[in-house]
Design a protein around this motif. Structure first.
Motif, PDB file in Angstrom:
ATOM      1  N   ASP A  71       0.827  -1.215   0.000  1.00  0.00           N
ATOM      2  CA  ASP A  71       0.000   0.000   0.000  1.00  0.00           C
ATOM      3  C   ASP A  71       0.858   1.261   0.000  1.00  0.00           C
ATOM      4  O   ASP A  71       0.558   2.222  -0.716  1.00  0.00           O
ATOM      5  CB  ASP A  71      -0.954   0.010   1.193  1.00  0.00           C
ATOM      6  CG  ASP A  71      -2.074  -1.002   1.056  1.00  0.00           C
ATOM      7  OD1 ASP A  71      -2.333  -1.458  -0.077  1.00  0.00           O
ATOM      8  OD2 ASP A  71      -2.678  -1.357   2.085  1.00  0.00           O
ATOM      9  N   ILE A  74       2.587   1.629  -3.442  1.00  0.00           N
ATOM     10  CA  ILE A  74       1.602   2.079  -4.433  1.00  0.00           C
ATOM     11  C   ILE A  74       1.212   3.538  -4.177  1.00  0.00           C
ATOM     12  O   ILE A  74       1.143   4.343  -5.108  1.00  0.00           O
ATOM     13  CB  ILE A  74       0.366   1.150  -4.420  1.00  0.00           C
ATOM     14  CG1 ILE A  74       0.767  -0.234  -4.957  1.00  0.00           C
ATOM     15  CG2 ILE A  74      -0.782   1.751  -5.208  1.00  0.00           C
ATOM     16  CD1 ILE A  74      -0.250  -1.329  -4.707  1.00  0.00           C
ATOM     17  N   LYS A  75       1.005   3.889  -2.931  1.00  0.00           N
ATOM     18  CA  LYS A  75       0.633   5.268  -2.582  1.00  0.00           C
ATOM     19  C   LYS A  75       1.687   6.269  -3.067  1.00  0.00           C
ATOM     20  O   LYS A  75       1.346   7.325  -3.599  1.00  0.00           O
ATOM     21  CB  LYS A  75       0.472   5.377  -1.065  1.00  0.00           C
ATOM     22  CG  LYS A  75       0.200   6.772  -0.548  1.00  0.00           C
ATOM     23  CD  LYS A  75       0.014   6.722   0.959  1.00  0.00           C
ATOM     24  CE  LYS A  75       0.613   7.932   1.607  1.00  0.00           C
ATOM     25  NZ  LYS A  75       0.589   7.837   3.067  1.00  0.00           N
ATOM     26  N   LYS A  77       3.876   5.592  -5.419  1.00  0.00           N
ATOM     27  CA  LYS A  77       4.204   5.258  -6.816  1.00  0.00           C
ATOM     28  C   LYS A  77       5.699   4.978  -7.005  1.00  0.00           C
ATOM     29  O   LYS A  77       6.338   5.540  -7.898  1.00  0.00           O
ATOM     30  CB  LYS A  77       3.731   6.348  -7.756  1.00  0.00           C
ATOM     31  CG  LYS A  77       2.230   6.574  -7.691  1.00  0.00           C
ATOM     32  CD  LYS A  77       1.711   7.167  -8.959  1.00  0.00           C
ATOM     33  CE  LYS A  77       0.211   7.286  -8.955  1.00  0.00           C
ATOM     34  NZ  LYS A  77      -0.504   6.040  -8.933  1.00  0.00           N
ATOM     35  N   ARG A  96       0.436  -7.629  -8.045  1.00  0.00           N
ATOM     36  CA  ARG A  96      -0.262  -6.525  -7.360  1.00  0.00           C
ATOM     37  C   ARG A  96       0.289  -5.164  -7.777  1.00  0.00           C
ATOM     38  O   ARG A  96      -0.463  -4.217  -7.998  1.00  0.00           O
ATOM     39  CB  ARG A  96      -0.147  -6.678  -5.839  1.00  0.00           C
ATOM     40  CG  ARG A  96      -0.912  -7.832  -5.249  1.00  0.00           C
ATOM     41  CD  ARG A  96      -2.274  -7.508  -4.665  1.00  0.00           C
ATOM     42  NE  ARG A  96      -2.411  -6.265  -3.977  1.00  0.00           N
ATOM     43  CZ  ARG A  96      -2.211  -6.045  -2.674  1.00  0.00           C
ATOM     44  NH1 ARG A  96      -1.807  -7.021  -1.899  1.00  0.00           N
ATOM     45  NH2 ARG A  96      -2.421  -4.865  -2.156  1.00  0.00           N
ATOM     46  N   LEU A  97       1.603  -5.059  -7.905  1.00  0.00           N
ATOM     47  CA  LEU A  97       2.201  -3.792  -8.311  1.00  0.00           C
ATOM     48  C   LEU A  97       1.875  -3.461  -9.760  1.00  0.00           C
ATOM     49  O   LEU A  97       1.560  -2.324 -10.099  1.00  0.00           O
ATOM     50  CB  LEU A  97       3.711  -3.818  -8.071  1.00  0.00           C
ATOM     51  CG  LEU A  97       4.125  -3.822  -6.599  1.00  0.00           C
ATOM     52  CD1 LEU A  97       5.576  -4.221  -6.444  1.00  0.00           C
ATOM     53  CD2 LEU A  97       3.851  -2.469  -5.963  1.00  0.00           C
ATOM     54  N   GLU A  99      -0.734  -4.438 -11.444  1.00  0.00           N
ATOM     55  CA  GLU A  99      -2.150  -4.053 -11.514  1.00  0.00           C
ATOM     56  C   GLU A  99      -2.374  -2.614 -11.043  1.00  0.00           C
ATOM     57  O   GLU A  99      -3.322  -1.968 -11.457  1.00  0.00           O
ATOM     58  CB  GLU A  99      -3.004  -5.014 -10.690  1.00  0.00           C
ATOM     59  CG  GLU A  99      -3.124  -6.384 -11.328  1.00  0.00           C
ATOM     60  CD  GLU A  99      -3.783  -7.411 -10.417  1.00  0.00           C
ATOM     61  OE1 GLU A  99      -3.976  -7.135  -9.204  1.00  0.00           O
ATOM     62  OE2 GLU A  99      -4.090  -8.513 -10.926  1.00  0.00           O
ATOM     63  N   ALA A 100      -1.499  -2.124 -10.167  1.00  0.00           N
ATOM     64  CA  ALA A 100      -1.602  -0.744  -9.660  1.00  0.00           C
ATOM     65  C   ALA A 100      -0.837   0.238 -10.548  1.00  0.00           C
ATOM     66  O   ALA A 100      -0.681   1.401 -10.195  1.00  0.00           O
ATOM     67  CB  ALA A 100      -1.076  -0.674  -8.235  1.00  0.00           C
ATOM     68  N   ASP A 101      -0.362  -0.244 -11.700  1.00  0.00           N
ATOM     69  CA  ASP A 101       0.346   0.590 -12.669  1.00  0.00           C
ATOM     70  C   ASP A 101       1.667   1.158 -12.121  1.00  0.00           C
ATOM     71  O   ASP A 101       2.031   2.290 -12.408  1.00  0.00           O
ATOM     72  CB  ASP A 101      -0.558   1.712 -13.175  1.00  0.00           C
ATOM     73  CG  ASP A 101      -0.107   2.238 -14.527  1.00  0.00           C
ATOM     74  OD1 ASP A 101       0.486   1.453 -15.292  1.00  0.00           O
ATOM     75  OD2 ASP A 101      -0.318   3.434 -14.797  1.00  0.00           O
TER      76      ASP A 101
END
Length: 127
Positions: A71, A74-75, A77, A96-97, A99-101
């Motif tokens: 999280d 991703i937050k 980037k 997961r990463l 998918e979060a671009d």
């Protein structure tokens, strides 16, 4: 450039550290796995190296896994290289990463000369 390796095995990166020192590369490299240390450094990092199983040297690990930091990665980037030798765990982190671009690569520490692949990915994608 600041690189943060979220890993419980600092020795995994000993050759990488010697390589960047020998080449006089301007890379500030740190290894941490305890939440207090990771959270203090993650926002300033330019790239993250991420392991899945963080159960070795952190007295506060309590079964901590690399996915507990997803999280925050991703937050903020943060481009990430998944270094985990745990096949299922590494693929989970990578997926997961992705998918979060987030810019991500799966380059396991167990590969032949992973340090050169890590440096290559950093310079091809971030410099």
């Amino acid at each position: 450039m600041k690189v943060l390796a979220i890993d419980d095995d600092k020795e995994r990166y000993s050759y990488f550290e010697r390589l960047i020192a020998r080449k006089s590369m301007q890379i500030d490299f740190n290894v941490a796995c305890c939440p207090i240390h990771v959270n203090a450094q993650i926002e300033q990092a330019d790239v993250i190296f991420l392991d899945y199983d963080l159960d070795g040297y952190c007295p506060y690990h309590n079964g901590l896994k690399g996915e507990s930091y997803l999280d925050e990665i991703i937050k903020h980037k943060k481009p990430t290289i998944v270094t985990s030798m745990n096949t299922r765990g590494g693929v989970l982190l990578y997926t997961r990463l992705r998918e979060a671009d987030i810019e991500v690569a799966l380059i396991r520490a167990s590969e032949v000369e992973p340090e050169l692949k890590w440096l290559g990915w950093i310079f091809l994608n971030l410099v």
